[in-house]
Design an enzyme around this catalytic site. Sequence first.
Site, mmCIF file in Angstrom:
data_model
loop_
_atom_site.group_PDB
_atom_site.id
_atom_site.type_symbol
_atom_site.label_atom_id
_atom_site.label_comp_id
_atom_site.label_asym_id
_atom_site.label_seq_id
_atom_site.Cartn_x
_atom_site.Cartn_y
_atom_site.Cartn_z
ATOM 1 N N ASP A 13 34.746 46.604 43.253
ATOM 2 C CA ASP A 13 35.415 46.003 44.410
ATOM 3 C C ASP A 13 35.809 47.088 45.412
ATOM 4 O O ASP A 13 36.626 47.961 45.104
ATOM 5 C CB ASP A 13 36.678 45.256 43.971
ATOM 6 C CG ASP A 13 36.378 43.959 43.248
ATOM 7 O OD1 ASP A 13 35.193 43.585 43.186
ATOM 8 O OD2 ASP A 13 37.318 43.326 42.751
ATOM 9 N N GLY A 39 34.875 41.666 39.692
ATOM 10 C CA GLY A 39 33.877 40.712 39.213
ATOM 11 C C GLY A 39 34.594 39.626 38.442
ATOM 12 O O GLY A 39 35.456 39.905 37.604
ATOM 13 N N GLY A 41 33.734 37.546 36.063
ATOM 14 C CA GLY A 41 33.608 37.595 34.613
ATOM 15 C C GLY A 41 34.472 38.689 34.008
ATOM 16 O O GLY A 41 35.215 38.461 33.048
ATOM 17 N N ASP A 248 48.652 40.335 47.046
ATOM 18 C CA ASP A 248 47.188 40.303 47.020
ATOM 19 C C ASP A 248 46.767 39.222 46.024
ATOM 20 O O ASP A 248 47.075 39.308 44.837
ATOM 21 C CB ASP A 248 46.649 41.673 46.597
ATOM 22 C CG ASP A 248 45.125 41.746 46.587
ATOM 23 O OD1 ASP A 248 44.471 40.706 46.770
ATOM 24 O OD2 ASP A 248 44.600 42.858 46.394
ATOM 25 N N ALA A 251 42.773 38.408 42.346
ATOM 26 C CA ALA A 251 42.443 38.074 40.949
ATOM 27 C C ALA A 251 43.288 36.938 40.385
ATOM 28 O O ALA A 251 43.279 36.723 39.169
ATOM 29 C CB ALA A 251 42.596 39.316 40.078
ATOM 30 N N ALA A 252 43.982 36.208 41.242
ATOM 31 C CA ALA A 252 44.896 35.176 40.734
ATOM 32 C C ALA A 252 44.166 34.113 39.923
ATOM 33 O O ALA A 252 44.569 33.762 38.807
ATOM 34 C CB ALA A 252 45.653 34.536 41.889
ATOM 35 N N GLY A 253 43.069 33.575 40.473
ATOM 36 C CA GLY A 253 42.335 32.535 39.773
ATOM 37 C C GLY A 253 41.717 33.035 38.476
ATOM 38 O O GLY A 253 41.723 32.339 37.459
ATOM 39 N N ASP A 254 41.195 34.257 38.498
ATOM 40 C CA ASP A 254 40.597 34.824 37.296
ATOM 41 C C ASP A 254 41.648 35.069 36.221
ATOM 42 O O ASP A 254 41.415 34.813 35.031
ATOM 43 C CB ASP A 254 39.883 36.133 37.630
ATOM 44 C CG ASP A 254 38.703 35.924 38.561
ATOM 45 O OD1 ASP A 254 38.115 34.825 38.538
ATOM 46 O OD2 ASP A 254 38.378 36.852 39.324
ATOM 47 N N SER A 284 50.115 38.505 38.794
ATOM 48 C CA SER A 284 48.964 39.230 39.346
ATOM 49 C C SER A 284 49.027 39.345 40.865
ATOM 50 O O SER A 284 48.580 40.348 41.421
ATOM 51 C CB SER A 284 47.660 38.566 38.921
ATOM 52 O OG SER A 284 47.393 37.395 39.662
#
Length: 309
Positions: A13, A39, A41, A248, A251-254, A284
């Site tokens: 990233d 990423g 995953g 930020d 990555a919240a959803g991940d 996060s």
Amino acid sequence: MSRLVVLGSVNADHVLRVPHFPRPGETLHGHDYAVIAGGKGANQAVAAVRCGADVAFIASVGDDAYGQNIRQSYAQEGMNVSAVKVQANTPTGIAMIQVTDQGENSIALSAEANAALTAEAITADLAKIADADYLLMQLETPMCGIEKAAFHAKAAKTHVVLNPAPAAPLSDALLAAVDIITPNETEAQSLTGIAVTDTTSAQAASDVLHEKGVGIVLITLGKQGVWLSKQGEQAGQLIPGFRVDAVDTTAAGDTFNGALVTGLIEGQTLYQAIRFAHAAAALSVTQRGAQTSIPSRANVEAFLAHQDA
């Protein structure tokens, strides 16, 4: 055997903070440029490991320095990386990310090594999937590999959790193999044709997915929380999230997805697992970056204890 197998992408990233998203033709001065592991995953696998899950990761990286180093880093996190393949003469996937001062993000991807995670490439990994309790996937790798993994998991009675991001068309056959799906509003609309703007439309979209064979639908509704709908039940329910000051949201959803499956593996009820995932996601967004922002199990439990006090 690993109780959770995550199949998905690995990206480098490239993150730049900007005052706002640039308009066409506009040049902005950014700051705090950084290259951070990402990423979908990889983010979800790291979130699950840090929350306490036993994780095997199926992925594809380049033979560049980044790919080699990130593979070692995941092993040090406690992840089984035996199925993380290294592609010769190929760069690791990249994401160009702009993050505004309000904490919103805009992302452009290039798959690179991720494109090699095909149905043929994962043939040797099917035993891992069959032995697992859960398979967690997203949509940043080739659809043929995602479908092969899902069909094999379904036949082996491994629970299939799909985070359908970024939005893409999905076959009815794939949806019929999914036990739990976790779209956001945009992704839910892409899958069902229903604009999700409130809980009523969220239930209508959930009903379409139930008709296609998905047993449990979790539609993330941003600050409102998550709409939970179970096949065969008349009405779903909104499970609110936690209010924090976002720095930020990359990555919240991940983080939510990795923590959710961890909770389910541990025997938490669906409500408890969603609340646990809400807490991890809330933490996060208070930090910058993707994997750099994913909290530890201890931090999630401390946050929940504080909320319950």
